[in-house]
Design an enzyme around this catalytic site. Structure first.
Site, mmCIF file in Angstrom:
data_model
loop_
_atom_site.group_PDB
_atom_site.id
_atom_site.type_symbol
_atom_site.label_atom_id
_atom_site.label_comp_id
_atom_site.label_asym_id
_atom_site.label_seq_id
_atom_site.Cartn_x
_atom_site.Cartn_y
_atom_site.Cartn_z
ATOM 1 N N TYR A 170 0.821 -1.209 0.000
ATOM 2 C CA TYR A 170 0.000 0.000 0.000
ATOM 3 C C TYR A 170 0.857 1.261 0.000
ATOM 4 O O TYR A 170 0.563 2.237 0.708
ATOM 5 C CB TYR A 170 -0.953 0.013 1.213
ATOM 6 C CG TYR A 170 -1.768 -1.253 1.370
ATOM 7 C CD1 TYR A 170 -2.634 -1.677 0.361
ATOM 8 C CD2 TYR A 170 -1.650 -2.030 2.513
ATOM 9 C CE1 TYR A 170 -3.362 -2.843 0.495
ATOM 10 C CE2 TYR A 170 -2.388 -3.196 2.657
ATOM 11 C CZ TYR A 170 -3.244 -3.602 1.649
ATOM 12 O OH TYR A 170 -3.961 -4.751 1.794
ATOM 13 N N ASP A 211 19.155 -3.549 27.000
ATOM 14 C CA ASP A 211 19.018 -2.166 27.483
ATOM 15 C C ASP A 211 19.802 -1.964 28.780
ATOM 16 O O ASP A 211 20.615 -1.043 28.911
ATOM 17 C CB ASP A 211 17.534 -1.784 27.645
ATOM 18 C CG ASP A 211 16.709 -2.819 28.407
ATOM 19 O OD1 ASP A 211 17.219 -3.926 28.687
ATOM 20 O OD2 ASP A 211 15.536 -2.514 28.731
ATOM 21 N N LYS A 217 16.909 -9.844 24.673
ATOM 22 C CA LYS A 217 15.791 -8.935 24.939
ATOM 23 C C LYS A 217 14.542 -9.794 24.966
ATOM 24 O O LYS A 217 13.526 -9.483 24.338
ATOM 25 C CB LYS A 217 15.737 -7.846 23.845
ATOM 26 C CG LYS A 217 14.759 -6.728 24.141
ATOM 27 C CD LYS A 217 15.065 -5.912 25.386
ATOM 28 C CE LYS A 217 13.859 -5.083 25.775
ATOM 29 N NZ LYS A 217 13.943 -4.515 27.126
ATOM 30 N N ASP A 272 25.940 -4.727 16.781
ATOM 31 C CA ASP A 272 26.244 -3.497 16.048
ATOM 32 C C ASP A 272 26.167 -2.296 16.984
ATOM 33 O O ASP A 272 27.085 -1.479 17.068
ATOM 34 C CB ASP A 272 25.246 -3.341 14.890
ATOM 35 C CG ASP A 272 25.451 -2.050 14.130
ATOM 36 O OD1 ASP A 272 26.607 -1.749 13.801
ATOM 37 O OD2 ASP A 272 24.455 -1.345 13.875
ATOM 38 N N ASP A 325 29.444 0.216 18.768
ATOM 39 C CA ASP A 325 29.661 1.670 18.684
ATOM 40 C C ASP A 325 29.715 2.281 20.088
ATOM 41 O O ASP A 325 30.523 3.169 20.360
ATOM 42 C CB ASP A 325 28.532 2.354 17.891
ATOM 43 C CG ASP A 325 28.825 2.423 16.394
ATOM 44 O OD1 ASP A 325 29.566 1.558 15.893
ATOM 45 O OD2 ASP A 325 28.307 3.339 15.716
HETATM 46 C C1 IPM Z 1 28.968 -1.954 11.049
HETATM 47 C C2 IPM Z 1 28.126 -1.020 10.245
HETATM 48 C C3 IPM Z 1 27.263 -1.820 9.277
HETATM 49 C C4 IPM Z 1 26.448 -2.791 10.085
HETATM 50 C C5 IPM Z 1 26.369 -0.962 8.398
HETATM 51 C C6 IPM Z 1 27.150 0.017 7.616
HETATM 52 C C7 IPM Z 1 25.463 -1.794 7.524
HETATM 53 O O1 IPM Z 1 27.352 -0.228 11.081
HETATM 54 O O2 IPM Z 1 29.740 -2.727 10.462
HETATM 55 O O3 IPM Z 1 28.893 -1.897 12.271
HETATM 56 O O4 IPM Z 1 25.447 -2.407 10.674
HETATM 57 O O5 IPM Z 1 26.818 -3.954 10.116
HETATM 58 MG MG MG Z 2 27.870 -0.363 13.115
#
Ligand code: IPM
Ligand code: MG
Length: 356
Positions: free
Chosen positions: A137, A211, A179, A235, A239
């Site tokens: 849709y 979390d 989770k 992921d 970070d």
């Molecule tokens: C990582 C990056 C990738 C992921 C992206 C760019 C698709 O964030 O390698 O951590 O999420 O795997």
């Molecule tokens: Mg990443």
């Protein structure tokens, strides 16, 4: 070698330059095949890599990748056209992401001085990153999108097994990110297979909701050793981990095919950083560290250690820093400082030999 896009093209040559220096010193030679794949290639040719791209890469012992993505190509096109097909096609189901605070690097927790040294073992081929689903849709008020996560017994078991091996070779603490309180099907399954796999290996595992785990990583990072996580959770946590150690520019990753049936791939965890691309100021540490992991994987751990050691010494001793770490050095100046450390260490070695 796939430099890719954005700062990938600046940090990748930095890494190969240093790789040449350590490989020569250790008496072996790396032969690079460079592939111009990425977003510019896409704009020219209409695909991120040729149809037989994986076939071309298959002949190599390892893949060193910079970064993929550009502002004028949708991310799901660029990533699903290059990075993700390589991870999946070559069954690189382990994404190994060391998170370690390097001496001399402050970071947001500097005042507290926590020792940070853990590894995220991220599932890399299934989970939340799936192409299963669709949209219907389109363009109407009823528009819907369905995205299915995909978890298999085999996929969970093999990543947990890898994490158990790693934990047993380290300090022995294993945490699994889950989770299962909010996600009804897949995460209870993840927990179940994780428990079974660990029990069969005589390994204790702590299952933590992601979390609360994220909060704990900020508050008590020193408590962690090995964290096994699904594709998306791994992921996000990686970070977070990198930021805790001072900069996302520092952290490496290895996309491993543990069976050796296909090449493994080594890359920094960060992206192509279009905001600073072309200015020559990107921090190449994550890329160089990834190159060091590649040397370990290729059976040259001493060379890998020398390379990472020179980076660590640069950060600990030299004061040369890229802007993400509060410095003013360019990528090239930083690489030069690392190279000087390599030379210094070799001079030290030869003095030692002469003294013996
Ligand atoms: C990582 C990056 C990738 C992921 C992206 C760019 C698709 O964030 O390698 O951590 O999420 O795997
Ligand atoms: Mg990443």
């Amino acid at each position: 070698v796939i430099a890719g896009d954005g700062i990938g093209r600046e940090i990748l040559p930095a890494a190969t330059h240093l790789l040449d220096s350590v490989s020569t010193h250790h008496g072996f030679k790396l032969r690079y095949q460079r592939y111009p794949w990425g977003c510019d290639y896409y704009k020219e040719v209409g695909s991120m890599m040729p149809a037989d791209g994986l076939g071309q890469l298959a002949a190599s012992d390892a893949i060193l990748l910079g970064a993929v993505g550009a502002p004028d190509v949708p991310d799901h096109i660029s990533l699903w056209g290059l990075l993700i097909p390589i991870r999946r096609g070559f069954e690189q189901y382990v994404n190994l992401r060391p998170v370690r605070r390097l001496e001399g690097v402050g970071g947001p927790l500097a005042a507290r001085g926590d020792a940070i040294d853990f590894v995220i073992v991220r599932e890399n081929c299934e989970g939340e990153y799936s192409q299963v689903g669709g949209r219907m849709y389109s363009g109407t008020d009823q528009e819907v999108a369905v995205q299915s996560a995909l978890f298999s017994r085999l996929g969970i078991k093999r990543i947990v097994d890898y994490a158990v091996d790693l934990a047993q070779s380290r300090r022995g603490g294993l945490v699994s990110a889950t989770k299962s309180n909010g996600i009804f099907h897949s995460m209870p399954f993840w927990d179940e297979v994780c428990r079974e796999t660990c029990a069969a290996r005589g390994m204790e595992v702590s299952l933590r909701h992601v979390d609360a785990l994220a909060a704990d990583l900020v508050l008590r990072p020193a408590n962690f050793d090995v964290i096994v996580a699904s594709n998306l959770f791994g992921d996000i946590l990686s970070d977070l981990g990198a930021a805790l150690t001072g900069s996302i520019g520092l952290a490496p990753s290895a996309n491993l095919n543990p069976s050796g049936a296909h090449p493994s791939m080594f890359e920094p965890i960060h992206g192509s950083a279009p905001d600073i691309a072309g200015r020559g100021i990107a921090n190449p540490t994550g890329q160089i560290w990834a190159a060091s992991m590649m040397l370990d994987h290729l059976g040259e751990p001493e060379a890998g250690e020398e390379l990472l050691g020179a980076v660590e010494a640069t950060l600990a001793e030299s004061g040369v820093r890229t802007p993400d770490l509060g410095g003013t050095a360019s990528t090239a100046e930083y690489v030069k400082a690392v190279e000087e450390r390599l030379h210094e260490r070799r001079r030290g070695e030869s003095h030692q030999r002469q003294a013996q």
